[in-house]
Scaffold this motif. Sequence first.
Motif, PDB file in Angstrom:
ATOM      1  N   THR A 155      -1.785  -5.041   5.066  1.00 47.55           N
ATOM      2  CA  THR A 155      -1.339  -5.296   6.454  1.00 47.55           C
ATOM      3  C   THR A 155      -1.873  -6.680   6.872  1.00 47.55           C
ATOM      4  OG1 THR A 155      -3.359  -4.374   7.399  1.00 47.55           O
ATOM      5  CG2 THR A 155      -1.508  -2.837   7.001  1.00 47.55           C
ATOM      6  N   PHE A 183       2.860  -0.733  10.637  1.00 48.49           N
ATOM      7  CA  PHE A 183       2.237  -1.321   9.441  1.00 48.49           C
ATOM      8  C   PHE A 183       2.264  -2.848   9.552  1.00 48.49           C
ATOM      9  CE2 PHE A 183       1.030  -1.024   4.943  1.00 48.49           C
ATOM     10  CZ  PHE A 183       1.402  -2.260   4.436  1.00 48.49           C
ATOM     11  N   ASP A 184       3.410  -3.348   9.961  1.00 45.30           N
ATOM     12  CA  ASP A 184       3.599  -4.813   9.986  1.00 45.30           C
ATOM     13  C   ASP A 184       2.736  -5.502  11.046  1.00 45.30           C
ATOM     14  OD1 ASP A 184       7.190  -4.469   9.354  1.00 45.30           O
ATOM     15  OD2 ASP A 184       5.434  -4.442   7.990  1.00 45.30           O
TER      16      ASP A 184
END
Length: 429
Positions: free
Chosen positions: A107, A57-58
Amino acid sequence: MNAPVPDSLFLPPEKKAWFLHDRFGMFIHWGLYSLAARHEWVKSREEISNVDYQKYFDHFDPDLYDAREWARRAKAAGMKYVVLTAKHHEGFCLWDSKVTDYKATNTPGGRDLVAEYVAAFRAEGLKIGFYYSLIDWHHPDFKADIFHPERNRDPDAFNKGRDVTRYAAYMRDQVRELLTGYGKIDVIWFDFSYPDRPYNGLAGKGREDWQSEELLRLVRELQPDIIVNNRLDLINATGELPDVTTPEQYVPQSWPVIHGEKATWEGCHTFSGSWGYYRDEESWKSPEQLVQILVDAVALGGNLLMNVGPTARGTFDHRAIAALDVYGEWLRLHGRAIYGAGASDYVAPKDCRLTQRGNRLYVHVFNWPFAHLHIPGLGGKVAYAQLLHDASEVRWIDPHAPVDSNVGVRIAADTLTLELPVKKPNVTV
Ligand code: FHN
C-alpha cells in the motif's frame, strides 16, 4: 460430533500461569476497514465487492503510526499482553507476507506494520499476540458463505474453481510466517468457526474448512508454549477446547465450566461496540462500566482483552485514550486486586464483586450509599453507613475487623475498592 484431538495439542495448565497472572490485555483491530471508519464488517454488511473495496487499499497510508506510542499507552493503562489483528476477515495482511500481494507493504504506506508492532510492545515488556482470521473475503479460494459480501449472488458460480484445501494450505503458510518471523509469540487468536450456521443454502465453516487439527499441530510445532484460543472448532476427548475459552462481548454470570471443569477464559470487549475504528459510534462505555468489566472478569476467574480500534492514519482517537487513562488510574491504585488475583470463595455483598489474592480480599463496590457491607465468614458487619456517595468515610464496626484494612480510594471511575486481609486464601486463581 466433533472428533476429539489428542490432549498433546492442548497447553498444560502450568504453561498458562503468566496469562492467569497478567489478567488484562489490549486487543487491537486495525486494517483497511479503519479507513472506511464504520465497523470492521463494513465489507460484508454493505456487500462491497473486491473491486469497490480496492480504494481502501489504494489509499491506506498510516503516516501517523507510531507503535512505540501505542505500546506506551497500553503499558500505562496496565495492560500486560496485546493481540493485534495481523489479518482480519477482509483478508488484508498487516505484515510483509510472501504468499499474497494483499498486504500493507504494497500500500502507499509500504511498511511491515507487524514488525514495528512486535518490536515496540516487546520493548515495553508486554507479551505478544496475533489475531488471525480464518475467514477471508478477499482470497480466491475462500468459498461464499452466509457472511460473504457475495452471499446474495450465485454461490455456485462464485464458488467455481475455489479450492478449500488450497485455502487451508494458504492459512498454514501465513501462520508459519507469523510464528517464525517475529520471535517468541505468546498468543494466537484464531477467529472464527461457525460449523452449524447453514443459511440460504450456504454452509457454515469449521474444522474441515480450516483443516484445524493440522493448523493446530503446526502452531504447536512452531511455538510450543503459545496460548491458542478456542475458535478452531476443535475439542479433546473430554470436550475441552484449546487453551482459552473466549466468550464474545458478554460477561458470564458465573465462572464458565466446560465438562465439569472451571475453564481458563478470557472476555473480549470493545470501548464502543465496534472492534474497528468507527468515527460516528456513540455507545462508548462509561468509566464505571470499563472498571466493572475488568473486575467482573477477574472476580469470575477470567481475563479481559479490551479492544482499541486505531484510525487509518495510525492514531488512537481521544475517546480511546480517555478510556485507557481510566484503566491506568484505577490499576495504579488497585492493580494488586487484579494481577495475580482471581475469584474468591467468600460471598460478595449485593452490588459488589470480590477478587482475592492470597490472604487479601478486595471488595469492589459499584453502588452506594447503603447501610453496610456484610461478608459471611468475616465475622460481623465489615463496614457501614458512611459509604456515602463521596465514600468519604468507611468505618469498620466489626471488633474483629483487621486494623490494617486499607480503605479504597475513590477515583473518577466512581467505584470504590476496599481491601482487607482474610484468613482463607483463595484456592482457585
Ligand atoms: O467477526 C469478528 C469480529 O469482527 C471481531 O474480530 C470479534 C472479536 O472477538 N470476533 C468476531 C466476532 O465474534
